[in-house]
Write a protein that holds these residues in place. Structure first.
Motif, PDB file in Angstrom:
ATOM      1  N   GLY A 139       0.523  -0.975   0.245  1.00 18.16           N
ATOM      2  CA  GLY A 139      -0.145   0.120  -0.160  1.00 18.16           C
ATOM      3  C   GLY A 139       1.167   0.829  -0.220  1.00 18.16           C
ATOM      4  O   GLY A 139       0.892   2.076   1.439  1.00 18.16           O
ATOM      5  N   ARG A 140       2.012   1.162  -1.108  1.00 16.06           N
ATOM      6  CA  ARG A 140       2.490   2.729  -1.259  1.00 16.06           C
ATOM      7  C   ARG A 140       2.419   3.989  -0.691  1.00 16.06           C
ATOM      8  O   ARG A 140       3.042   4.898  -0.942  1.00 16.06           O
ATOM      9  CB  ARG A 140       3.277   2.092  -2.273  1.00 16.06           C
ATOM     10  N   GLU A 141       0.469   3.941  -1.582  1.00 15.70           N
ATOM     11  CA  GLU A 141      -0.060   5.749  -1.244  1.00 15.70           C
ATOM     12  C   GLU A 141      -0.731   5.992   0.262  1.00 15.70           C
ATOM     13  O   GLU A 141      -0.835   6.969  -0.193  1.00 15.70           O
ATOM     14  CB  GLU A 141      -0.831   5.335  -2.716  1.00 15.70           C
ATOM     15  N   HIS A 142      -0.375   4.842   0.853  1.00 13.51           N
ATOM     16  CA  HIS A 142      -0.862   5.140   2.442  1.00 13.51           C
ATOM     17  C   HIS A 142      -0.509   5.460   3.323  1.00 13.51           C
ATOM     18  O   HIS A 142       0.195   6.008   3.449  1.00 13.51           O
ATOM     19  CB  HIS A 142      -1.211   3.729   3.112  1.00 13.51           C
ATOM     20  N   THR A 143      -0.951   6.916   3.617  1.00 17.11           N
ATOM     21  CA  THR A 143      -0.458   8.544   4.119  1.00 17.11           C
ATOM     22  C   THR A 143       0.641   7.622   5.483  1.00 17.11           C
ATOM     23  O   THR A 143       1.690   8.410   5.685  1.00 17.11           O
ATOM     24  CB  THR A 143      -1.910   9.383   4.892  1.00 17.11           C
ATOM     25  N   ARG A 145       1.396   4.732   5.752  1.00 20.51           N
ATOM     26  CA  ARG A 145       2.649   3.356   5.766  1.00 20.51           C
ATOM     27  C   ARG A 145       3.816   3.049   6.121  1.00 20.51           C
ATOM     28  O   ARG A 145       3.551   2.162   6.785  1.00 20.51           O
ATOM     29  CB  ARG A 145       2.708   3.140   4.338  1.00 20.51           C
TER      30      ARG A 145
END
Length: 291
Positions: A139-143, A145
């Motif tokens: 989930g690389r776009e998760h704020t 992460r």
């Protein structure tokens, strides 16, 4: 190592951590390397023989291996079906998430990097945690992460630390808690001083107990005497010097506080069956085959 094996130990560019589930690693490597990151390796299938800081470990399914940054690693051989799951992350993350831990945490896991065979319940728990961490990794776009990963790994490492201690130590004494505390402090002292201080009395004095009491605790909890722990760690240090430096035998003997080169040679041969010079030549003779 082959590309798949290297991807476990080397992080992708720009990534502070990486995770893999059921990664096949069929090819061995004789290349010695110093680890840059912290890696937890979970053996899923097959077997392998590795050296971690010049101690040999036989990896089998249902166990895990913790490899700290700065240690020397070498894969000697692996079965064609050798398969692992792993999580690798930079040393800064490890230092941050383990700040609340007792300092002996690192010494204990360095002394016992490989777990005994785990129960099905423990394996299932590790698998679930690894799958969740893998989900976080993707989930690389998760704020959040990275903070979520750090929180998960902190809990994961505490759980692994506790389970490893429970599996290695006998918990049948009424004063087990006090004994375990002394064991952890002893192991921490061994990692700090054993390369130059090899007498049990030194460690007993630091712990403010008698050598007899120290020997009783360490033997009961680990199955090995304090002297065996001290000598094992010292031999690791000597092997590291022989394999990773060009220092002469006399220089190494002096650095490690041996009275003379002859005593140093006898000490090493007693514990390994060969002289330091023979060990260095043997390992050098294998180096060309690793290319």
């Amino acid at each position: 190592m082959n590309d798949k094996a290297s991807s476990i130990l080397q992080l992708p560019e720009g990534e502070p951590f990486a995770v893999g589930i059921d990664v096949p690693i069929p090819s061995p490597s004789f290349a010695l390397q110093k680890l840059e990151n912290f890696t937890l390796l979970f053996i899923q299938k097959g077997s392998a023989q590795v050296e971690l800081d010049f101690r040999t470990y036989h990896l089998q399914p249902d166990c895990h291996l913790g490899m700290a940054a700065g240690l020397h690693f070498q894969c000697l051989e692996a079965s064609p079906d050798f398969t692992v799951s792993y999580v690798t992350f930079v040393r800064d993350i490890l230092l941050e998430i383990t700040t609340p831990f007792n300092p002996s945490f690192f010494a204990f896991l360095n002394q016992y990097p490989m777990s005994p065979e785990l129960s099905k319940e423990q394996l299932d728990g590790n698998r679930q945690m690894m799958e969740f961490i893998c989900h976080i990794y993707k989930g690389r776009e998760h704020t959040f992460r990275l903070p979520i990963f750090k929180n998960c790994m902190q809990n994961f490492l505490m759980d692994i630390y506790d389970k490893t201690k429970a599996l290695f130590l006998h918990r049948n004494a009424s004063n087990t808690t006090r004994q375990e505390e002394l064991l952890e402090r002893f192991i921490a002292l061994v990692f700090q001083h054993s390369s130059t201080c090899r007498e049990v009395q030194f460690y007993a004095d630091r712990l403010c107990i008698t050598t007899r009491y120290l020997s009783s605790i360490i033997q009961n909890l680990t199955g090995h005497s304090p002297k065996e722990h001290i000598d094992t760690r010292c031999i690791q240090e000597i092997k590291m010097q022989l394999r990773t430096t060009n220092k002469s035998m006399q220089e190494i003997a002096f650095q490690l506080n041996f009275p003379d080169q002859s005593f140093f040679s006898r000490y090493f041969k007693k514990h390994t069956g060969m002289t330091p010079a023979q060990y260095r030549l043997l390992k050098e003779s294998k180096a060309p085959d690793s290319e």
